[in-house]
Design a protein around this motif. Sequence first.
Motif, PDB file in Angstrom:
ATOM      1  N   LEU A   5       0.696  -1.143  -0.012  1.00 42.60           N
ATOM      2  CA  LEU A   5       0.439  -0.247   0.187  1.00 42.60           C
ATOM      3  C   LEU A   5       1.360   1.520   0.189  1.00 42.60           C
ATOM      4  O   LEU A   5       0.583   2.007  -0.687  1.00 42.60           O
ATOM      5  CB  LEU A   5      -1.022  -0.091   1.405  1.00 42.60           C
ATOM      6  CG  LEU A   5      -1.955  -0.876   1.169  1.00 42.60           C
ATOM      7  CD1 LEU A   5      -2.722  -1.331   2.306  1.00 42.60           C
ATOM      8  CD2 LEU A   5      -2.784  -0.747   0.541  1.00 42.60           C
ATOM      9  N   GLU A   6       1.619   1.204   0.717  1.00 42.14           N
ATOM     10  CA  GLU A   6       2.518   2.593   0.798  1.00 42.14           C
ATOM     11  C   GLU A   6       4.444   2.156   1.529  1.00 42.14           C
ATOM     12  O   GLU A   6       4.537   1.221   1.816  1.00 42.14           O
ATOM     13  CB  GLU A   6       2.474   3.440   1.962  1.00 42.14           C
ATOM     14  CG  GLU A   6       3.085   4.583   2.388  1.00 42.14           C
ATOM     15  CD  GLU A   6       2.184   5.718   3.308  1.00 42.14           C
ATOM     16  OE1 GLU A   6       0.920   5.253   3.865  1.00 42.14           O
ATOM     17  OE2 GLU A   6       2.622   6.245   3.477  1.00 42.14           O
ATOM     18  N   ILE A   7       5.007   2.621   0.852  1.00 39.58           N
ATOM     19  CA  ILE A   7       6.454   3.233   1.416  1.00 39.58           C
ATOM     20  C   ILE A   7       7.192   4.013   2.239  1.00 39.58           C
ATOM     21  O   ILE A   7       7.204   5.356   1.312  1.00 39.58           O
ATOM     22  CB  ILE A   7       7.233   2.369  -0.081  1.00 39.58           C
ATOM     23  CG1 ILE A   7       6.381   1.057  -1.235  1.00 39.58           C
ATOM     24  CG2 ILE A   7       8.885   2.458  -0.017  1.00 39.58           C
ATOM     25  CD1 ILE A   7       6.142   1.745  -2.176  1.00 39.58           C
ATOM     26  N   ASN A   8       7.498   3.634   3.127  1.00 42.51           N
ATOM     27  CA  ASN A   8       8.140   4.506   3.619  1.00 42.51           C
ATOM     28  C   ASN A   8       9.663   4.330   4.288  1.00 42.51           C
ATOM     29  O   ASN A   8       9.833   3.860   4.909  1.00 42.51           O
ATOM     30  CB  ASN A   8       7.558   5.191   4.632  1.00 42.51           C
ATOM     31  CG  ASN A   8       8.217   6.772   5.947  1.00 42.51           C
ATOM     32  OD1 ASN A   8       8.929   6.994   5.438  1.00 42.51           O
ATOM     33  ND2 ASN A   8       7.294   6.305   6.989  1.00 42.51           N
TER      34      ASN A   8
ATOM     35  N   VAL B  25       3.631   4.346  -8.143  1.00 43.25           N
ATOM     36  CA  VAL B  25       5.116   4.976  -8.714  1.00 43.25           C
ATOM     37  C   VAL B  25       6.090   4.565  -7.547  1.00 43.25           C
ATOM     38  O   VAL B  25       5.703   4.333  -6.439  1.00 43.25           O
ATOM     39  CB  VAL B  25       4.769   6.788  -7.647  1.00 43.25           C
ATOM     40  CG1 VAL B  25       5.932   7.258  -8.022  1.00 43.25           C
ATOM     41  CG2 VAL B  25       4.130   7.574  -9.161  1.00 43.25           C
ATOM     42  N   ALA B  26       7.054   4.729  -8.221  1.00 40.70           N
ATOM     43  CA  ALA B  26       9.037   3.918  -7.237  1.00 40.70           C
ATOM     44  C   ALA B  26       9.094   4.435  -5.722  1.00 40.70           C
ATOM     45  O   ALA B  26       9.369   5.381  -7.009  1.00 40.70           O
ATOM     46  CB  ALA B  26       9.699   3.386  -8.155  1.00 40.70           C
ATOM     47  N   ALA B  27       9.588   4.273  -5.290  1.00 41.27           N
ATOM     48  CA  ALA B  27       9.933   4.751  -3.561  1.00 41.27           C
ATOM     49  C   ALA B  27      11.644   4.856  -4.252  1.00 41.27           C
ATOM     50  O   ALA B  27      12.083   4.188  -4.849  1.00 41.27           O
ATOM     51  CB  ALA B  27      10.260   3.633  -2.660  1.00 41.27           C
ATOM     52  N   GLY B  28      12.145   6.245  -4.079  1.00 39.38           N
ATOM     53  CA  GLY B  28      12.401   6.799  -4.805  1.00 39.38           C
ATOM     54  C   GLY B  28      13.634   7.112  -6.354  1.00 39.38           C
ATOM     55  O   GLY B  28      14.411   7.145  -6.580  1.00 39.38           O
ATOM     56  N   SER B  29      12.552   6.782  -7.154  1.00 40.94           N
ATOM     57  CA  SER B  29      12.381   6.902  -8.180  1.00 40.94           C
ATOM     58  C   SER B  29      11.808   8.695  -8.771  1.00 40.94           C
ATOM     59  O   SER B  29      12.475   9.837  -7.652  1.00 40.94           O
ATOM     60  CB  SER B  29      11.292   6.709  -9.090  1.00 40.94           C
ATOM     61  OG  SER B  29      10.705   7.893  -9.388  1.00 40.94           O
ATOM     62  N   ARG B  30      13.392   9.002  -9.647  1.00 44.21           N
ATOM     63  CA  ARG B  30      13.488  10.879 -10.143  1.00 44.21           C
ATOM     64  C   ARG B  30      12.219  11.318 -10.797  1.00 44.21           C
ATOM     65  O   ARG B  30      11.599  10.672 -11.290  1.00 44.21           O
ATOM     66  CB  ARG B  30      14.399  10.728 -11.079  1.00 44.21           C
ATOM     67  CG  ARG B  30      15.348  12.041 -11.278  1.00 44.21           C
ATOM     68  CD  ARG B  30      16.369  11.623 -12.132  1.00 44.21           C
ATOM     69  NE  ARG B  30      17.070  12.597 -12.744  1.00 44.21           N
ATOM     70  CZ  ARG B  30      17.267  12.789 -13.629  1.00 44.21           C
ATOM     71  NH1 ARG B  30      17.978  11.434 -14.421  1.00 44.21           N
ATOM     72  NH2 ARG B  30      17.396  14.573 -15.012  1.00 44.21           N
ATOM     73  N   VAL B  31      12.285  12.639 -10.290  1.00 46.14           N
ATOM     74  CA  VAL B  31      10.779  13.590 -11.129  1.00 46.14           C
ATOM     75  C   VAL B  31      11.488  14.497 -11.788  1.00 46.14           C
ATOM     76  O   VAL B  31      12.268  15.051 -11.008  1.00 46.14           O
ATOM     77  CB  VAL B  31      10.464  13.903  -9.812  1.00 46.14           C
ATOM     78  CG1 VAL B  31       9.331  14.244 -10.408  1.00 46.14           C
ATOM     79  CG2 VAL B  31       9.649  12.682  -8.655  1.00 46.14           C
ATOM     80  N   ASN B  42      14.585  19.515 -10.170  1.00 45.36           N
ATOM     81  CA  ASN B  42      14.939  17.861 -10.031  1.00 45.36           C
ATOM     82  C   ASN B  42      14.268  17.452  -9.110  1.00 45.36           C
ATOM     83  O   ASN B  42      13.938  17.942  -7.840  1.00 45.36           O
ATOM     84  CB  ASN B  42      16.409  17.762 -10.368  1.00 45.36           C
ATOM     85  CG  ASN B  42      16.791  17.603 -11.490  1.00 45.36           C
ATOM     86  OD1 ASN B  42      15.895  16.488 -11.742  1.00 45.36           O
ATOM     87  ND2 ASN B  42      17.891  18.224 -12.141  1.00 45.36           N
ATOM     88  N   GLY B  43      13.472  16.165  -8.726  1.00 42.34           N
ATOM     89  CA  GLY B  43      13.400  15.890  -8.133  1.00 42.34           C
ATOM     90  C   GLY B  43      13.587  14.396  -6.744  1.00 42.34           C
ATOM     91  O   GLY B  43      13.880  13.865  -8.699  1.00 42.34           O
ATOM     92  N   LEU B  44      12.959  14.553  -6.343  1.00 36.86           N
ATOM     93  CA  LEU B  44      12.842  12.231  -6.045  1.00 36.86           C
ATOM     94  C   LEU B  44      11.933  12.401  -5.346  1.00 36.86           C
ATOM     95  O   LEU B  44      11.203  13.146  -3.963  1.00 36.86           O
ATOM     96  CB  LEU B  44      14.264  12.468  -4.935  1.00 36.86           C
ATOM     97  CG  LEU B  44      14.458  10.585  -4.892  1.00 36.86           C
ATOM     98  CD1 LEU B  44      15.429  10.620  -5.938  1.00 36.86           C
ATOM     99  CD2 LEU B  44      16.020  11.321  -3.520  1.00 36.86           C
ATOM    100  N   VAL B  45      11.198  10.656  -4.962  1.00 44.83           N
ATOM    101  CA  VAL B  45       9.880  10.299  -4.485  1.00 44.83           C
ATOM    102  C   VAL B  45      10.646   9.653  -2.984  1.00 44.83           C
ATOM    103  O   VAL B  45      11.697   9.168  -3.127  1.00 44.83           O
ATOM    104  CB  VAL B  45       9.363   8.830  -5.264  1.00 44.83           C
ATOM    105  CG1 VAL B  45       7.899   8.808  -4.627  1.00 44.83           C
ATOM    106  CG2 VAL B  45       8.621  10.016  -6.584  1.00 44.83           C
ATOM    107  N   ILE B  46      10.089   9.947  -2.296  1.00 43.06           N
ATOM    108  CA  ILE B  46      10.685  10.068  -0.539  1.00 43.06           C
ATOM    109  C   ILE B  46       9.909   9.334   0.142  1.00 43.06           C
ATOM    110  O   ILE B  46      10.224   8.611   0.816  1.00 43.06           O
ATOM    111  CB  ILE B  46      11.148  11.008   0.324  1.00 43.06           C
ATOM    112  CG1 ILE B  46       9.696  12.236   0.098  1.00 43.06           C
ATOM    113  CG2 ILE B  46      12.275  11.706  -0.130  1.00 43.06           C
ATOM    114  CD1 ILE B  46      10.964  12.545   1.401  1.00 43.06           C
TER     115      ILE B  46
END
Lengths: 592, 465
Positions: A5-8, B25-31, B42-46
């Motif tokens: 569901l969510e990744i943190n 959206v994948a964690a840590g992926s670039r935006v 530029n950004g990053l998915v946290i």
Amino acid sequence: MGKILEINGPLVKLELPETVLGEQVRVGAIGLVGEVIGRDGDTALAQLYEDTAGLKPGEVAEGLGWPLSVELGPGLLNAIFDGVQRPLNAVWEKSGDRIARGVAVPSLPRDQRWHFVPDPERRAGAPVAGGDVLGTVRETESIQHRILVPPLTHGELLELAPEGDYTVEESIGRVKMADGRIDKLRLFHRWPVRVPRPFRRRDHAVKPLITGQRILDTFYPLLKGGKAAIPGPFGAGKTMLQQQIARWCNAEIVIYVGCGERGNELTDVLEFMPELVDPHTGRPLMERTLLVANTSNMPVVAREASVYVGITLAEYFRDQGYDVVMVADSTSRWAEALREVAGRLGQMPVEEGYPAYLGSRLAAFYERAGRVETLSGGHGSVTLIGAVSPPGGDFSEPVTSHTKEIIQTFWALSKELADARHYPAVDWLESFSGYVPSAAKWWAENVDPGWEAARGEALDLLAASEELQRIVNLVGVEALSSEQRWTLEAAGLLKEGLLQQAATDEIDSFASPEKQYALLAALLEIYRQGMKLVKLGAPARRLIQMPLLAQARRWKSQHKSEELALLKEKIARIPADFAQIALDYEQSGHTA
Amino acid sequence: MKNVEFRTASSVQGGLIVMGGVTGVAAGSRVQLKDHAGRLRNGLVIRSADDAVLVEVFEGTDDLDLERTWVRFLDEPFKLPVSRDILGRVFNGAGLPRDGRPPIISADRRDVNGEPLNPAARAYPREFIQTGISAIDGMNSLTRGQKLPVFSGGGLPHNRVAAQIVRQAKLLGEESSEFVVVFAAFGASNADARFFQESFEESGVLNKVVMFLNLADEPVIERLLTPRAALTAAEYLAFDLDYHVLVVMTDMTAYAEALREVAVLRGDVPARKGYPGYLYSDLAEIYERAGRIKNRRGSITMIPVLSMPSDDITHPIPDLTGYITEGQIVLGRELANQGVYPPVTVLPSLSRLMKDGIGKNFTREDHPHVASQLFASYAKALEVRGLAAIIGAEELSDADRRYLQFAEAFERRFIGQGEDEDRSVYETLNLAWDLLSMLPPEALIRVSEEELAKYHKWQAMAEAA
């Protein structure tokens, strides 16, 4: 089958009904493994042992049905595992220089065959219980691996395999349990790491752990089955001291857990240990050693798990009747991993961001040390030595202060001593040991009845010199009386000739209890002889120039423990040196 | 997903934006963000959930108009294109050229976060690197594959020391340095960056240097990427191209402060002095990328520079660094004020890997003992100096007065040296014996009797007198 569901960070929220707390989960397309740490209705919260970058909401998640467990059986010794017991050498072969995520390799090699010799006393049809020894496998030249019935298995032994070569997975017997179920026995079994392995009862620890380090053995002893902590700021020589202990101590198995520490240091251990010879068996040291390595750049959650993996392995060898030493370097990194996860869970921080349960977790962990009567009636022990890395060297910080309340032996490392390259930099005033009375009995029976008194006298002398040093720092050495000057000089002699012990000095790296006592007694003898003269009126200035004092400082590195006779010859000449001075003094100074 | 632009930013707060209605959206992926003026950020998915995504914007979120911000999720982590052509180039913190030359085009693009090195694959650093600086070579030796930081303070010459190491570092017996240098500056002033650039130019090594610069007035969040980009380049040079790479990074304090800034925005629980609990792990991810690997020729030796806030070595940044790195070179204000260059305060300095890289077969057989003796004698000399300050030098005994002279000579002649003075390790050791000869042999118990007989000049000096 559930989904993400969510990744943190390392925490992942899952839709995973019917999971239980502590269950292992496999998450995402690349199959990252983790552990459930919370549940709310159909959603579960899991912490993953590997970096979560690239995971997407919606990817699959599944419960594996068991808690974090280790595999216990032949193949453990001589190995290096990561924080969740993946064998790093096998991982290296499989995934290259860098640890790829989601790589799955069994902890114990599946294709290796071990030569199993069944215990001739075991008969089919007889009852067996958890902890019973079924037979042995000679795993290394120095260690006989005893194959145990898993602790929770009880019943009638239906069959036991004959002597022969088996892999860890092949059946070596069957047990009919009380409820009629039939269990297969193998060379290995699994055990959940967060559950202490059962034993019959706790025994008193009675024998000191001999490390060959004088400041430890002679001044602040630790018993087999005891708990010790080594706190120290960086650069105080924590790692060096732990390596010395791992290298020289008279335990049968040494488990070294590198928890959040330097990669190169582990490499040092890995390259260095195989070349070293176990002083007690004459075999390569690696044969009795097992490493658990979660270096500081490896994921944090596995770091938290690594100390439990280590202690469970230690308990397993204890249950075979061995004396095991586990060194955890460093418990502070483990506590920080705890803090990091607690922070992400939004738990209320108490001191310096640590959660409120820090103290109880630490206490429960150290409680797994001890000397016990095993389920099969034998005796084994786990001695636990935890390094602590207090921020800024401040011993009042939460991890150090909680640890101090739990352990019995406290080897405090001092930055000042380390700066002056006085190693081991164990502070003789701040350290303590609650095991002195028990140790005294052993020393009296095995080395010399004078040990306890001599130890006390030396510590008094060191404490007195500390006082005097304060005066000297204020008004200079000239202000001291002759007796005080001699005390100061004798304390200096003790520090340099006894307490200081270079790990790199081939001769002095290890000192047997006999050598330790001989040196201690000799230096005290010099002190007393000198004091006698000073009290008669001889000036300390004259005594301080005696060549004997410079010579005595070198004795420790002139004779190995086996050459005690040579050392004793020198010691026997001490009174003569002083007699000469007395003579000179009576002839000239005294009459004048 | 890569080609879809979302305009669903629902809230914005100091550097972070929340995107609604985006799934998977994948964690840590670039935006990549395009604002109302068409500028790219530029950004990053946290943090990524089914219904909302939290994005960290590198260039900040100032004057971002939520309704007119278009966001693309690139579905990959930050990557650095690598090729042999990076040598001699200057990049910004995110790996884009800042020297006016075209970007690196390469099919080989590497995730800047790297992957942890398997401890079983590491090779232990054993080769002595001669820096030509006595205080380092003699007493805190550097080995190939080590990470040895310089702890400094505002106004101290850490940059000059770092530049001197870069110029002089070589393996024993080598004529000239065969190092390539990866230099990363984050939060550095323009003047500092120019100093290094000029120093590299003067010594003619510019074509063997890769620079990554994120200056003090540039985006803070990009600072978190700078060391990672630099180390990705270093790993490529070392383990793909077999170079021996010396990585100089300055200033780690600016990096940690950037990390704190972002942590506060994210709402992370602070541990000490407001720094997040994961500062240790984060620093370790950077420092632990130094080292050697079995069966590979190249190596990464790392010299991070950090300034200790208020000269406090127990501050979390130097403290945590010291727990990860293999020692530290500490610069001191007292020596600097006395005009001693390089002002290396030797007592708190340390090299953990020294023991395995010096002595017989490496430098000279007496080296370990001489180093230990210098430490012990200088520590004793400082005690005497402290005493002299109280009771006056006249009251000291003859023996103590010798120590006082030793301390003075040690600081001036051994620690102190010219910025262009490149001493061989043998010169350093001989100089050490010259100084130790100011003390009587019985006071030197860390060296062996054979070494005393061979090197100590007391007898000769006494006879000459």
